[in-house]
Design a protein around this motif. Structure first.
Motif, short mmCIF file in Angstrom:
data_model
loop_
_atom_site.label_atom_id
_atom_site.label_comp_id
_atom_site.label_asym_id
_atom_site.label_seq_id
_atom_site.Cartn_x
_atom_site.Cartn_y
_atom_site.Cartn_z
N ALA A 133 -8.95 -0.42 0.61
CA ALA A 133 -10.08 -1.20 1.11
C ALA A 133 -11.31 -0.98 0.24
N ASN A 134 -11.55 0.26 -0.13
CA ASN A 134 -12.68 0.55 -1.02
C ASN A 134 -12.50 -0.13 -2.37
N ASP B 296 -6.18 8.47 3.30
CA ASP B 296 -5.56 7.27 3.85
C ASP B 296 -5.47 6.21 2.75
N PRO B 297 -4.25 5.78 2.39
CA PRO B 297 -4.12 4.79 1.31
C PRO B 297 -4.77 3.45 1.64
N TYR B 298 -4.83 3.11 2.93
CA TYR B 298 -5.49 1.85 3.31
C TYR B 298 -7.00 1.94 3.13
N SER C 167 -13.46 -2.41 5.91
CA SER C 167 -12.72 -1.46 6.72
C SER C 167 -11.24 -1.56 6.38
N ARG C 168 -10.52 -0.49 6.70
CA ARG C 168 -9.07 -0.49 6.50
C ARG C 168 -8.40 -1.51 7.43
N ALA C 169 -9.11 -1.91 8.50
CA ALA C 169 -8.56 -2.88 9.44
C ALA C 169 -8.27 -4.23 8.78
N ALA C 170 -8.90 -4.48 7.63
CA ALA C 170 -8.63 -5.73 6.92
C ALA C 170 -7.14 -5.89 6.64
N PHE C 171 -6.47 -4.77 6.37
CA PHE C 171 -5.05 -4.85 6.03
C PHE C 171 -4.19 -5.14 7.26
N ILE D 141 0.84 -1.19 0.00
CA ILE D 141 0.00 0.00 0.00
C ILE D 141 0.88 1.24 0.00
N THR D 142 0.65 2.14 -0.95
CA THR D 142 1.42 3.37 -1.03
C THR D 142 0.48 4.56 -1.04
#
Length: 239
Positions: A46-47, A40-42, A53-57, A11-12
């Motif tokens: 995620a989208n 937020d790149p996360y 949610s970004r928490a997946a990462f 993720i960048t």
């Protein structure tokens, strides 16, 4: 150090940031939160990938490092809403195509259906919850996950006690349903778990580590405890 022991992430950040104007009726703090989310790149990734949610990462990066999610396993995700960790677990154990794989997400609120997962509405802290869970999943499980966090009070000591209480409840639930050599992965705050709980974990698991994945924001005090090699449900009572 082998590649499996390193943090891996692709993720960048975007080259251009999005600025949010303060709307009438919106607090400055809300505007700042919205701007951070949009940049937020996360969140963006995620989208793009359909994660809730970004928490997946966070679980992706933790599993990339410690490699505990494998096809055909039985996994329980405590406090699963909105479902990002459950989505990743179902993907990685290949729940939709492997008949042995099974992911159960438990939360106090209803969660929209997730392919390859069974979602239960209820309180895992109820006395009969472990037995009911084993009935649904057909026995003991390989992994218990918990990304739960108590609502922030703004008082660090209170917040630490609240999240330690959640981790403790998740741990005692886990030792009731885990198979030998199972894993327990849970969110804690910086400084790790309470010393007494940590010592109990070390009696119950062969290895207990702490890690902060790259997806966890730098200004966040959260980290994760990764316990592996479950010794059996009665090990924690040994002197």
């Amino acid at each position: 150090m082998s590649q499996s022991k390193k943090w891996k992430t692709s993720i960048t950040r975007r080259d251009k940031s999005v600025r949010v104007k303060t709307a009438r009726g919106r607090k400055l703090s809300s505007t700042r939160w919205l701007q951070r989310q949009l940049n937020d790149p996360y969140v963006q990734e995620a989208n793009r990938k359909g994660y809730r949610s970004r928490a997946a990462f966070k679980i992706i990066e933790i599993d990339d490092r410690f490699q505990f999610l494998k096809p055909g396993q039985k996994v329980v995700d405590l406090g699963c809403a909105p479902g990002g960790w459950t989505q990743v677990a179902a993907e990685r154990i290949e729940a939709e195509k492997n008949p042995d794989g099974h992911v159960i997400g438990i939360d106090l609120q209803e969660v929209e259906d997730i392919p390859g997962a069974t979602l239960l509405v209820g309180d895992f802290m109820e006395n009969d919850a472990p037995d009911r869970l084993k009935e649904v999943i057909g026995g003991s499980v390989d992994i218990v996950l918990s990304d739960m966090a108590a609502a922030a009070s703004g008082h660090p000591q209170t917040d630490h006690l609240r999240i330690t209480g959640l981790v403790e409840a998740a741990f005692y639930f886990a030792i009731e349903i885990l198979k030998p050599n199972g894993w327990f992965v849970a969110k804690v705050l910086a400084g790790g778990t309470d010393n007494d709980l940590l010592n109990t974990m070390k009696k119950s698991f062969t290895t207990v580590r702490h890690a902060k994945p790259p997806a966890s924001r730098k200004d966040s005090s959260e980290t994760y405890v990764i316990a592996s090699g479950f010794r059996g449900k009665n090990a924690y009572s040994d002197e």
